[in-house]
Design an enzyme around this catalytic site. Structure first.
Site, mmCIF file in Angstrom:
data_model
loop_
_atom_site.group_PDB
_atom_site.id
_atom_site.type_symbol
_atom_site.label_atom_id
_atom_site.label_comp_id
_atom_site.label_asym_id
_atom_site.label_seq_id
_atom_site.Cartn_x
_atom_site.Cartn_y
_atom_site.Cartn_z
ATOM 1 N N ASP A 64 -10.390 70.324 43.843
ATOM 2 C CA ASP A 64 -9.481 69.958 44.942
ATOM 3 C C ASP A 64 -8.023 69.867 44.485
ATOM 4 O O ASP A 64 -7.118 69.718 45.308
ATOM 5 C CB ASP A 64 -9.914 68.640 45.596
ATOM 6 C CG ASP A 64 -10.874 68.878 46.769
ATOM 7 O OD1 ASP A 64 -10.942 70.019 47.249
ATOM 8 O OD2 ASP A 64 -11.544 67.924 47.190
ATOM 9 N N GLY A 92 -17.022 69.213 55.498
ATOM 10 C CA GLY A 92 -16.548 70.556 55.826
ATOM 11 C C GLY A 92 -15.264 70.969 55.124
ATOM 12 O O GLY A 92 -14.584 71.878 55.592
ATOM 13 N N GLY A 93 -14.911 70.292 54.005
ATOM 14 C CA GLY A 93 -13.721 70.714 53.251
ATOM 15 C C GLY A 93 -12.507 70.776 54.159
ATOM 16 O O GLY A 93 -12.213 69.837 54.912
ATOM 17 N N ASN A 152 -17.829 67.010 46.464
ATOM 18 C CA ASN A 152 -17.036 68.200 46.736
ATOM 19 C C ASN A 152 -17.953 69.335 47.169
ATOM 20 O O ASN A 152 -18.396 69.361 48.288
ATOM 21 C CB ASN A 152 -16.133 68.592 45.571
ATOM 22 C CG ASN A 152 -15.060 69.573 46.025
ATOM 23 O OD1 ASN A 152 -14.764 69.642 47.221
ATOM 24 N ND2 ASN A 152 -14.484 70.331 45.127
ATOM 25 N N THR A 212 -18.317 62.223 49.018
ATOM 26 C CA THR A 212 -18.463 63.623 48.606
ATOM 27 C C THR A 212 -18.717 63.817 47.119
ATOM 28 O O THR A 212 -18.320 62.982 46.287
ATOM 29 C CB THR A 212 -17.184 64.404 48.989
ATOM 30 O OG1 THR A 212 -17.417 65.798 48.805
ATOM 31 C CG2 THR A 212 -15.987 64.006 48.152
ATOM 32 N N ARG A 235 -11.654 57.571 45.780
ATOM 33 C CA ARG A 235 -11.574 58.975 45.382
ATOM 34 C C ARG A 235 -11.695 59.102 43.862
ATOM 35 O O ARG A 235 -11.225 58.222 43.125
ATOM 36 C CB ARG A 235 -10.207 59.500 45.831
ATOM 37 C CG ARG A 235 -9.895 60.941 45.504
ATOM 38 C CD ARG A 235 -10.648 61.862 46.362
ATOM 39 N NE ARG A 235 -10.090 63.205 46.420
ATOM 40 C CZ ARG A 235 -10.780 64.233 46.891
ATOM 41 N NH1 ARG A 235 -12.018 64.092 47.322
ATOM 42 N NH2 ARG A 235 -10.226 65.433 46.950
ATOM 43 N N SER A 258 -9.247 66.445 52.092
ATOM 44 C CA SER A 258 -9.128 66.656 53.545
ATOM 45 C C SER A 258 -9.984 65.665 54.318
ATOM 46 O O SER A 258 -10.072 65.741 55.550
ATOM 47 C CB SER A 258 -9.590 68.068 53.917
ATOM 48 O OG SER A 258 -8.792 69.025 53.291
ATOM 49 N N THR A 298 -19.971 67.504 51.344
ATOM 50 C CA THR A 298 -19.438 66.201 51.762
ATOM 51 C C THR A 298 -20.339 65.632 52.873
ATOM 52 O O THR A 298 -21.134 66.348 53.456
ATOM 53 C CB THR A 298 -17.968 66.341 52.241
ATOM 54 O OG1 THR A 298 -17.203 66.914 51.192
ATOM 55 C CG2 THR A 298 -17.338 65.038 52.668
HETATM 56 N N1 GLY Z 1 -13.878 67.569 48.571
HETATM 57 C C1 GLY Z 1 -13.468 67.792 49.893
HETATM 58 C C2 GLY Z 1 -12.255 66.993 50.224
HETATM 59 O O1 GLY Z 1 -12.051 65.939 49.653
HETATM 60 O O2 GLY Z 1 -11.490 67.396 51.050
#
Ligand code: GLY
Length: 566
Positions: A417, A467-468, A395, A393, A102, A447, A375
């Site tokens: 985020d 899909g966030g 984002n 992703t 991340r 997410s 993503t």
């Molecule tokens: N950027 C979307 C997530 O990490 O949930």
């Protein structure tokens, strides 16, 4: 008595499932089937390159590296070098684990960096341009995977990817529409034209020589090329010209983390998913544990009662997400409590089938809209029995829209985020609290829910979705579609989806996919229905191990997603 009833239900589900898998998975219901190895991703070129690595004798981890990088070439919408992600794995010997690659906040970040002098959030600052960019983790991610599990030299793995960037790929209909939507914004944000602001139409070939060069240097010079070398210096120089705050120190200090997965049981399944800084595993686990007591197979797929049970469980789990979850290296998260029976038993006490529980009775907050798809997820099973699920992703679509022309890739807008201010929603309408506030070096809550499912101790599914905020509920419904409703992998992925995330207090439905009578009945019970703002919910790419040991792909019909295998 309840436990006995539950046991009888579980026994009947299990025996029914075995029979159905064996007898009624008729060929026409199945997705693409392969004998021993498969890659499912957002683009056929990426699945093909991942597969070519497996065919050369590489394992799922080698194929992960190739697929991740191929997506950066062919699917710049979400595939990336300038973003980050998570991977869950299960080796053939049953060993499981996860990798956190991340992004993190630059060292010069501050808690209120997106607020004006009156404490109001300046909404676009965390979404577009140089201040939105988190320190990228993807290149470190592929090197961590390679170091721990790789079986082929990095140069060999990256060779077909570099050729793809150099020789080009063909624009699809979906891609033409997506590039057209953002063309003007690319020029505006970069203050210049970029490769992707060109007027590309379906059938055109895009060649990305700059990215081919970057990948070649990474293949030759290793991780340091990006984090302590020429490529890194060019990223920082570009960001600083844009008045950004990221420095070489941020890149040099970037680290990935191997983390213990979240494990949860549901019926006879063991579900292995991503721990914080993703909320995916905990939220998925909470929902599954809460709904396990309800016979949703008897209620029926997407029936009023099933939608109610899932919605009410989702509402409560997302409320917890908002308050408790953040980067575990910065905040204490009571994971065991949140997933514990004692805590979860009480969560549905105020639920009744006769009416909706308003979200305001669970917690307070303002409502906001949804952003569309972003993503990307891919799933791989190799010929040795290793499996991976990886979600990666930038984002938002094309991240911050900042594109380093001389390197050939977009930079993320992952800083959105974080919770810019408690109670103020991000682009997914998600509300955060102190646990997800900004701090230097901290990872923003995600997410993303790459997930592997064992059935009776054996590998059964590998899946995930973009899909966030809707990622978690897309993964949830796909698992339930196979487990509770006897769907094949492809049917489970294709089935219409719905989503609730506590705030805004509404159920989002994929448009024109749900029976009007069902929606009417839900409205009468006090549910707020939103059937229009988002065209699709999630894009799940999944693999199922069939009872005969072959693999079935589920490539989401909602995009250009493709399964490839042998
Ligand atoms: N950027 C979307 C997530 O990490 O949930």
């Amino acid at each position: 008595m309840k436990k006995l009833l539950l046991l009888l239900i579980i026994i009947s589900i299990c025996s029914c499932k075995t029979r159905v898998d064996a007898v009624t998975d008729s060929p026409e219901r199945l997705g693409f089937v392969a004998d021993k190895a498969m890659v499912v991703s957002a683009r056929k070129e990426a699945s093909g390159i991942g597969l070519s690595i497996l065919k050369k004798g590489g394992n799922a981890f080698d194929a992960m590296i190739a697929t991740e990088m191929a997506l950066a070439v062919v699917y710049p919408y979400a595939g990336n070098l300038g973003g980050g992600g998570f991977m869950v794995y299960r080796k053939a010997n049953g060993e499981t684990g996860t990798l956190d690659y991340r992004e993190k906040a630059p060292l010069l970040s501050t808690k209120d960096m997106y607020q004006d002098e009156n404490g109001e959030v300046i909404s676009n600052l965390s979404k577009v341009g140089c201040m939105a960019v988190g320190v990228p983790g993807t290149v470190a991610g592929i090197f961590s995977v390679h170091e721990k599990f790789g079986s082929m030299p990095m140069e060999e793995i990256l060779k077909p990817v570099i050729a793809l960037a150099r020789n080009g790929y063909v624009v699809t209909e979906n891609q033409e529409a997506s590039l057209a939507r953002y063309r003007e914004m690319f020029v505006q944000v970069n203050k210049d034209s970029i490769l992707y602001s060109g007027d590309f139409a379906e059938g055109d070939t895009i060649r990305n020589f700059a990215l081919a060069g970057t990948l070649q240097r990474i293949a030759e010079n290793g991780r340091d090329e990006f984090y302590n070398g020429r490529t890194g210096e060019r990223i920082i120089a570009y960001l600083q010209r844009q008045k950004g705050i990221m420095s070489m120190q941020d890149l040099r200090e970037y680290q990935t983390f191997w983390r213990k997965p979240i494990n949860m049981e549901y019926n006879d399944l063991n579900i292995i998913s991503m721990p914080p800084p993703s909320s995916g595993g905990i939220v998925l686990g909470q929902i599954l544990k809460v709904i396990e007591d309800y016979p949703i197979d008897e209620y029926g797929h997407n029936s009023v009662k099933t939608i109610q049970v899932l919605t009410e469980a989702e509402r409560r789990a997302y409320a917890d997400r908002s308050f408790y979850l953040g980067d575990p290296d910065f905040v204490d998260i009571p994971v065991d409590v949140l997933l514990g029976e004692n805590y979860l038993e009480g969560r549905m006490e105020n639920f009744s089938f006769s009416e909706a529980t308003p979200s305001s009775e669970i917690e307070h907050g303002e409502i906001a809209g949804y952003e569309s798809m972003e993503t990307t997820h891919y799933s791989i099973v190799d010929q040795f029995g290793n499996a991976i699920a990886a979600t990666t992703t930038l984002n938002g679509a094309y991240g911050s829209k900042l594109y380093v022309e001389e390197l050939g890739f977009f930079l993320n807008n992952e800083m959105d985020d974080f919770s810019a201010k408690p109670g103020v929603p991000n682009m997914f309408g998600l509300i955060g609290a102190e646990a997800n506030s900004i701090a230097p070096g901290k990872k923003m809550l995600s997410s993303m829910t790459p997930t592997i499912v064992e059935k009776k101790g054996k590998l059964w599914l590998t899946l995930g979705s973009p899909g966030g905020s809707t990622i978690i509920t897309s993964v949830l419904q796909t698992i339930l579609n196979v487990e509770e409703y006897n769907m094949t992998m492809q049917e489970a992925v294709n089935a219409p989806r719905f989503h609730h995330q506590w705030l805004p207090d509404e159920i989002l439905f994929e448009p024109n996919a749900f029976n009007a009578e069902i929606l009417k009945s839900l409205k009468a019970k006090g549910y707020h229905i939103n059937e229009g703002e988002s065209t699709v919910i999630g894009k799940v790419d999944a693999i199922r191990v069939l009872p005969n040991g072959k693999l079935e792909g589920g490539a989401d019909r909602r995009g250009d997603d493709t399964a490839a295998g042998f």
